[in-house]
Design a protein around this motif. Structure first.
Motif, PDB file in Angstrom:
ATOM      1  N   TYR A 124       0.812  -1.089   0.203  1.00  0.00           N
ATOM      2  CA  TYR A 124      -0.063  -0.114   0.031  1.00  0.00           C
ATOM      3  C   TYR A 124       1.015   1.376   0.105  1.00  0.00           C
ATOM      4  N   PRO A 146       0.714   5.392   0.298  1.00  0.00           N
ATOM      5  CA  PRO A 146      -0.252   6.629   0.582  1.00  0.00           C
ATOM      6  C   PRO A 146       0.021   7.467  -0.530  1.00  0.00           C
ATOM      7  N   PRO A 178      -4.207   7.195  -3.168  1.00  0.00           N
ATOM      8  CA  PRO A 178      -3.257   5.961  -2.557  1.00  0.00           C
ATOM      9  C   PRO A 178      -3.504   4.829  -3.328  1.00  0.00           C
ATOM     10  N   ARG A 195       9.128   9.144   6.166  1.00  0.00           N
ATOM     11  CA  ARG A 195       8.242   9.504   5.010  1.00  0.00           C
ATOM     12  C   ARG A 195       8.983   9.136   3.555  1.00  0.00           C
ATOM     13  N   GLU A 254      -1.787   2.126   6.373  1.00  0.00           N
ATOM     14  CA  GLU A 254      -1.726   3.098   7.391  1.00  0.00           C
ATOM     15  C   GLU A 254      -2.289   2.806   8.829  1.00  0.00           C
ATOM     16  N   ASP A 255      -2.212   1.604   8.867  1.00  0.00           N
ATOM     17  CA  ASP A 255      -2.833   1.000  10.259  1.00  0.00           C
ATOM     18  C   ASP A 255      -4.222   0.998  10.351  1.00  0.00           C
ATOM     19  N   ARG A 256      -4.851   1.607   9.383  1.00  0.00           N
ATOM     20  CA  ARG A 256      -6.367   1.796   9.564  1.00  0.00           C
ATOM     21  C   ARG A 256      -7.215   0.401   8.800  1.00  0.00           C
TER      22      ARG A 256
END
Length: 1305
Positions: free
Chosen positions: A1006, A1008, A1022, A1106, A1284-1286
């Motif tokens: 993934y 972003p 993304p 980043r 994104e840990d979501r």
């Protein structure tokens, strides 16, 4: 050895192939002088031209070549045929030059390029003959295209100039102005034309014209017998300039004389200084390796022809007519023809191309095959009368006619209407006049500055024209891809034509039968990402992106039906929609009259898509070539090469680290120059750096020849360098095993023999009906019920026709506005019943992918029956009518008390099957959060309809029931997933959609989104990168889970890992030991890192960064490398002695390396800090580490072992302590692990209700207990990824090949 050295000094990609001086023979000039001296003679007869001098590189004497060395003797081409030209030494009494002996170069042996015919060259350089003038004439230029027997083209630029016959006029009264002052000539005076021709492998029309302009300024200052020296120096200079590699780097030659030119010119017979007035000459690079070099003004045809005529000419090209251009200007013939060929890129003209025919070559137009030729306008009537079937294009008048004898038989069809109108509007919005653009600017006092300004304007205009013509081609051919079968390389031309409007059939029939289109098909089937494919992708609508994920048959959406009905073009609205079904968002206004001003066209009334794209090309980089010193001896050439290398090295030192695009071009050029210097090792190092920086421009053949030419000591020295040993292995030891791409293209044909299952499957896939192998197998069972398991040709033909007729009927569906208001814009009507009586009224039952509704008769109206989600029961029954029982369909809906009933009569059983299958498919889609089930159910439903229409027998319904796959699944096995799974699962996507078989998901990544003003909006979203079998990578837009980029290849081996190195790069580690670097903007892989010698197993960056500055990679043989992301250089490396390295993690400044027998903690320099050995904790069983994760906050190491259904947890404080264990219920095999916040997700294979399934265990890291067991995959969970840990994403094995998206905690 001398010959080898000479070839060594030959630049592989030099600009110049040959330079020649042409004119009238000496003898004819003597006779001409006698005629001219006669009184009353005003008109002199034309003379036959010949080659007077010829200059072919290399230009260094054999003695000098021997001094230079001969290391690369085999790098040049094989020796070509020799041509000896003897120049006659002028008699002293003829030339009244300076005192002293006159020295004329001795005759030399030269080798002439094989593609240049020296017999025809004089005619082409003087296509109208050598016409002696009685007064001076302007210098002029024209352009040639020379083709050899193999079809290879070389390009010529010819500059003609006039010299007085008598030498006292040689210096034009001593003046040396830019425009010479000619003497007054009496009746007896005459001026003789000469021509200088430069032949190159590259079409540098404007650049070489500038070069010749500089040369002529010098030649006019020389006597006749002195001209050879400056021409030879001119040719030598060009031969030392390399052609720039594809990309943004243009080469600049600043042509300055070595000393100022005075009014008193030093006249010496051994003239050695090549003078040029100040003029900056730019040699542009091609945009990419596949595209042509563009060094001409693309707007020339738009100045000569109206847009409608331009379309006619393009149609003549596309239909491969016999085309002849005419003009009174020889230069325009080549330039205009080349412009039209550039308009068609990436389609290519593959027939004879002779843009200039001399007077003696006019019989060429009698050739029976397609061709493209050019003649002087004086021959228009002659050609028109004598030749048959020609398209005659008059550039001067902007007209198109046909040869008179066949005027009625030449049929040039029109371009499809919508595409034509869009093109005309875009052309009218172009600004074609530089004077209007620059009217507000002051006059430039610097010639080079004025040239640069004009060049920038021309580059922008060229880019806009290319975009406009490319949009035209995409509009015409966009739908071709919908009728291709890539696996079997089949194009269904018949079905493609059926989707075109009737008025466009003639155009497409002629185009589809051409060599040009056949090559275009090959490129599409090879999935070439050329300009056409990129434009198609960039202009795709959202609906097209969604359809890219669907496997259901094509049907017009409600949005398309609405766009058809609202079209203002009443007569032609139908043909436009059929011609361009993917451009439904384009509203077609009436054609506005062209603005009377040529400065700017008012585009306010045009939609954004009809106006020309606002393209601002990036300014190219330039590199100034060093000055070339004379005399041209070996020492001077070597000094030039040394200066070249020094300038390149300085440019590389000042280059920004992230500008790899420009760095690759510098590596390419410096490698070439090192070869010319004989520094083979340095050249190979540059090419090695190029290989991993931009593989698209890597000169593989040149490098191979370089390696093969090396002596044994040189080869051994090269192989001692690790970075070169791998390159040499790639080039020599593993000669490109990849077989040549399969180029064949088949047109779909119905079978003529009986078919077993395998052949039937191939035929169905070729037809484009369905690709999925399991679905085709069920179709085979349906068509062979109760008979031998083979299908006869007649049955297949009936099935195919039935399917296509249903598809065609669906294209004609027209829904009332009242109905469309109740439907979603992406809904399609897939099935309509005949008119039936229902309890809701009389009408037709319509089925979409979402619902059933009734189209009422009489006054058209909409009555919803039910969405498939709300259906509770479907029954086939009968109802009494008079003395008969009529079959009826009953549907119980959750939200309605009244049961829907329809007297479907003979259609009842089929509708019963179809509604139940759609109901089951929708139930599966909701339970599994996977919309693909609905699409697959639609395919089953339409196949049922086709089977019943094909068989038309009492057993047809039973046969169709073989395709009722989801309904049977609903009855036989529980469809609902566990409650925890349903609550956690968000969505499922299928990256294998459209493939014959599901493919394993080997790795997920993934990335972003980030907003960059230079990017397209879609690029800022993304993305989810999915690596499938055999090196395929598919990219999804993670904001909508739609396809962003269909699969592209990174090698042919399994992908093991992926990581985002920075915002522009994704690194992919492959089983073939290569790290592939993908540009996230172009979605192309142009860089490869080849320092690993075995399978690359893991790639990592520092957590929390980043933008990474360093990437660590590891391979199965135990090698760990640290890479600088900007320079792509290895900054450190070390080797684990045990090997078997499967993964690495970075923690506490150390690298944690997982091998089969241990987990080793290493410093980044390769020193062992501590080691966790598996044998110390599992003494009684034989096992190995499979995967591990570090939890720094808890100071824990979590690991999984082969053959164990437990997760083991060690404390980082003391790895010697026994681990804690977390048992995983019903787990058979652990495959992967990932840490997400305070959880560890474990992907595995296990049992659910006694059936092997892919399972995910979610473990609380603090309590060390299993919180959830998630079951949504029918095959092993092979890879896990965090968004994104979501969200969490999981990919399964090849039995299912799907990706699940989960909610994170």
């Amino acid at each position: 050895m001398a010959e080898a050295a000479s070839q060594h000094l030959s630049l592989p990609s030099r600009l110049l192939e040959l330079c020649a001086l042409l004119g009238a023979p000496r003898d004819s000039l003597r006779g001409l002088e006698q005629v001219a001296q006669k009184k009353g003679v005003k008109h002199l007869s034309a003379l036959d031209p010949e080659v007077l001098s010829i200059f072919v590189p290399p230009f260094i004497s054999k003695g000098d070549s021997q001094m230079a060395g001969a290391n690369c003797g085999t790098l040049g081409k094989t020796r070509r045929r020799s041509f000896r030209k003897k120049r006659e030494r002028p008699r002293p009494e003829q030339w009244k030059g300076l005192s002293g002996p006159s020295r004329v170069p001795e005759p030399e042996d030269v080798t002439v390029p094989g593609g240049v015919d020296l017999l025809a060259l004089p005619q082409l350089c003087f296509p109208g003959g050598v016409c002696v003038a009685t007064e001076p004439k302007e210098d002029r230029v024209h352009f040639l295209v020379l083709t050899d027997v193999c079809g290879n083209r070389t390009y010529g630029v010819v500059a003609q100039y006039y010299r007085p016959l008598h030498d006292e006029y040689c210096f034009y009264n001593g003046t040396t102005h830019w425009e010479p002052s000619w003497p007054a000539v009496g009746a007896a005076g005459c001026f003789v034309p000469y021509a200088v021709c430069v032949v190159s492998r590259f079409p540098y029309y404007n650049s070489l014209k500038d070069c010749l302009s500089c040369l002529l300024a010098n030649l006019k200052l020389c006597k006749d017998f002195e001209v050879d020296s400056p021409i030879k120096d001119f040719a030598a200079k060009l031969s030392l300039i390399p052609s720039p590699p594809p990309g943004p780097l243009h080469l600049v030659q600043l042509c300055l004389s070595s000393h100022s030119v005075n009014t008193k010119f030093e006249r010496k017979c051994d003239f050695k200084v090549f003078h040029m007035k100040p003029l900056q000459i730019v040699f542009p690079a091609r945009a990419d390796p596949e595209s042509p070099i563009l060094d001409l003004d693309l707007h020339l045809p738009l100045l000569c022809f109206r847009p409608e005529k331009v379309l006619q000419v393009l149609t003549c090209f596309l239909t491969e007519q016999r085309i002849v251009f005419f003009s009174s200007d020889w230069a325009l013939l080549t330039l205009v023809a080349e412009c039209f060929m550039a308009y068609l890129y990436p389609l290519q003209w593959q027939h004879p191309f002779v843009p200039i025919l001399s007077d003696q070559m006019l019989d060429f137009v009698m050739a029976p095959t397609s061709f493209l030729m050019g003649c002087h306008l004086d021959h228009f009537e002659e050609v028109s009368k004598e030749a048959d079937g020609l398209v005659l294009i008059n550039i001067d008048h902007g007209s198109i006619t046909y040869s008179k004898s066949t005027n009625d038989n030449v049929d040039i069809p029109d371009v499809p209407l919508l595409a034509a109108q869009m093109f005309i509007q875009r052309v009218q919005s172009l600004q074609l006049h530089h004077e209007l653009h620059a009217a507000h600017l002051l006059s430039s006092t610097d010639l080079n500055e004025a040239q640069a300004h004009r060049r920038a304007w021309q580059q922008k205009l060229n880019c806009q024209i290319q975009q406009t013509t490319l949009q035209l081609l995409v509009s015409i051919f966009r739908d071709v891809k919908n009728h291709l079968n890539y696996e079997h390389r089949v194009f269904n031309s018949e079905e493609f034509l059926k989707t075109r409007a009737a008025g466009d059939h003639q155009f497409y029939k002629q185009v589809l039968d051409t060599y040009m289109f056949h090559s275009f098909l090959k490129a599409r089937l090879n999935r070439r990402m050329d300009a056409f494919a990129q434009m198609d992708l960039d202009t795709q609508s959202e609906e097209d992106r969604i359809n890219g994920m669907l496997v259901s048959p094509r049907r017009p959406t409600v949005e398309k039906i609405a766009s058809r009905k609202s079209s203002h073009l009443q007569v032609t609205h139908r043909r436009m929609v059929v011609s361009m079904p993917n451009l439904q968002d384009i509203a077609m206004p009436e054609l506005a009259p062209r603005n009377s001003s040529l400065r700017l066209t008012d585009t306010a009334g045009c939609t954004g898509s009809s106006a020309v794209l606002n393209v601002t090309p990036k300014s190219p980089y330039t590199f100034k070539i060093p000055e070339i010193h004379f005399p041209l001896a070996s020492e001077c050439v070597q000094r030039y090469y040394a200066d070249f290398v020094t300038l390149l090295s300085k440019a590389m030192d000042f280059l920004a680290p992230d500008n790899s695009l420009l760095l690759a071009r510098y590596f390419y050029l410096r490698g070439l120059i090192h070869l010319m210097q004989g520094q083979l090792l340095s050249a190979l190092l540059d090419f090695q750096n190029l290989y991993k920086t931009d593989i698209r421009i890597f000169p593989a053949d040149l490098v191979k020849r370089t390696v093969e030419s090396m002596s044994a000591p040189e080869r051994a020295q090269a192989e001692r360098a690790p970075e070169l040993m791998r390159l040499i292995s790639e080039i020599l030891d593993k000669p490109h095993e990849a077989s040549k791409l399969d180029d064949h293209v088949k047109n779909f044909e119905l079978p003529k023999e009986y078919m077993q299952l395998d052949d039937f499957m191939k035929r169905v896939q070729e037809s484009g009906i369905v690709k999925d192998a399991s679905t085709i197998q069920r179709l085979f069972e349906a068509l062979t019920v109760g008979q031998q398991k083979q299908i006869d040709p007649e049955t297949f033909k009936d099935f195919y026709n039935c399917w296509k007729e249903t598809e065609a009927e669906a294209q004609e569906v027209s829904l009332p506005w009242l109905v469309m208001e109740h439907l979603d814009k992406n809904e399609c009507v897939y099935k309509l019943s005949s008119s039936v009586r229902t309890n809701l009224g009389v009408g037709k039952i319509a089925m979409t992918q979402k619902r059933l509704f009734l189209l009422t008769e009489g006054r058209p109206g909409y009555v919803e029956i039910s969405t498939f989600r709300n259906i509770e029961e479907v029954r086939s029954t009968s109802t009494a009518f008079l003395l008969r029982r009529i079959p009826a369909l009953k549907i119980k809906v959750a939200s309605k008390k009244e049961v829907f009933e329809a007297n479907l009569k003979t259609e009842c059983d089929l509708w019963h099957l179809m509604v139940k299958e759609m109901w089951a498919g929708k139930k599966l889609a909701d339970d599994h959060k996977d919309p693909q089930y609905v699409q697959q159910a639609l395919t089953h439903v339409l196949l049922m309809d086709a089977v019943v229409g094909t068989l038309q027998s009492p057993g047809a319904i039973y046969a169709a029931s073989k395709l009722s796959y989801f309904d049977k699944m609903r009855k036989e096995v529980p469809m609902a997933l566990p409650k925890t799974t349903v609550e956690t699962l968000k969505h499922k996507i299928n990256p294998s959609a459209g493939e014959m078989f599901p493919q394993a998901v080997d790795a997920l990544l993934y990335t972003p989104g980030h907003l960059d003003p230079a990017e397209k909006v879609e690029d800022a979203h993304p993305k989810l990168w999915c690596a499938l079998s055999d090196g395929k990578v598919t990219v999804f837009d993670a904001s909508s889970w739609t396809i962003h980029q269909h699969s592209f290849k990174v090698g042919t081996a399994k992908v093991n890992c992926m990581v985002m190195a920075d915002q522009n790069q994704v690194w992919v580690g492959s089983e073939d030991s290569v790290i592939y670097i993908i540009n996230v903007h172009s979605m192309s892989c142009n860089k490869q890192l080849t320092d690993h010698c075995s399978s690359v197993t893991d790639l990592i960056v520092q957590d929390g960064q980043r933008v990474a500055s360093e990437v660590y990679s590891c391979s199965m043989d135990g090698t760990v490398l640290a890479w600088n992301v900007s320079t792509l250089q290895v900054t450190s490396r070390f080797q684990l002695s045990s090997g078997g390295l499967t993964s690495i993690r970075l923690h506490g400044g150390c690298l944690w390396c997982c091998t089969g027998n241990s987990i080793m903690v290493m410093t980044t320099n390769g020193f062992l800090c501590q080691e966790l050995k598996i044998e110390e904790h599992f003494k009684d069983i034989s096992t190995s580490f499979l995967a591990f994760q570090l939890l720094p906050e808890q100071e824990q190491l979590w690991a999984a072992c082969a053959g164990r259904s437990e997760v083991y947890i060690w404390s980082l404080k003391d790895l010697a302590q026994p681990p804690q264990r977390v048992p995983l219920k019903d787990c058979s095999e652990i495959i992967c692990m990932i840490r997400v916040k305070k959880q560890v997700w474990v992907g595995s294979r296990g049992l659910w209700q006694g059936t092997p399934r892919g399972k995910i265990y979610v473990i609380d890291a603090e309590r060390k207990t299993v919180e959830k067991e998630l079951v949504a995959h029918t095959d092993t969970v092979r890879t896990l990824c965090s968004a994104e840990d979501r969200y969490m994403l999981s990919g399964s094995g090849r039995e299912e090949g799907k990706i699940a998206i989960w909610k994170g905690e």
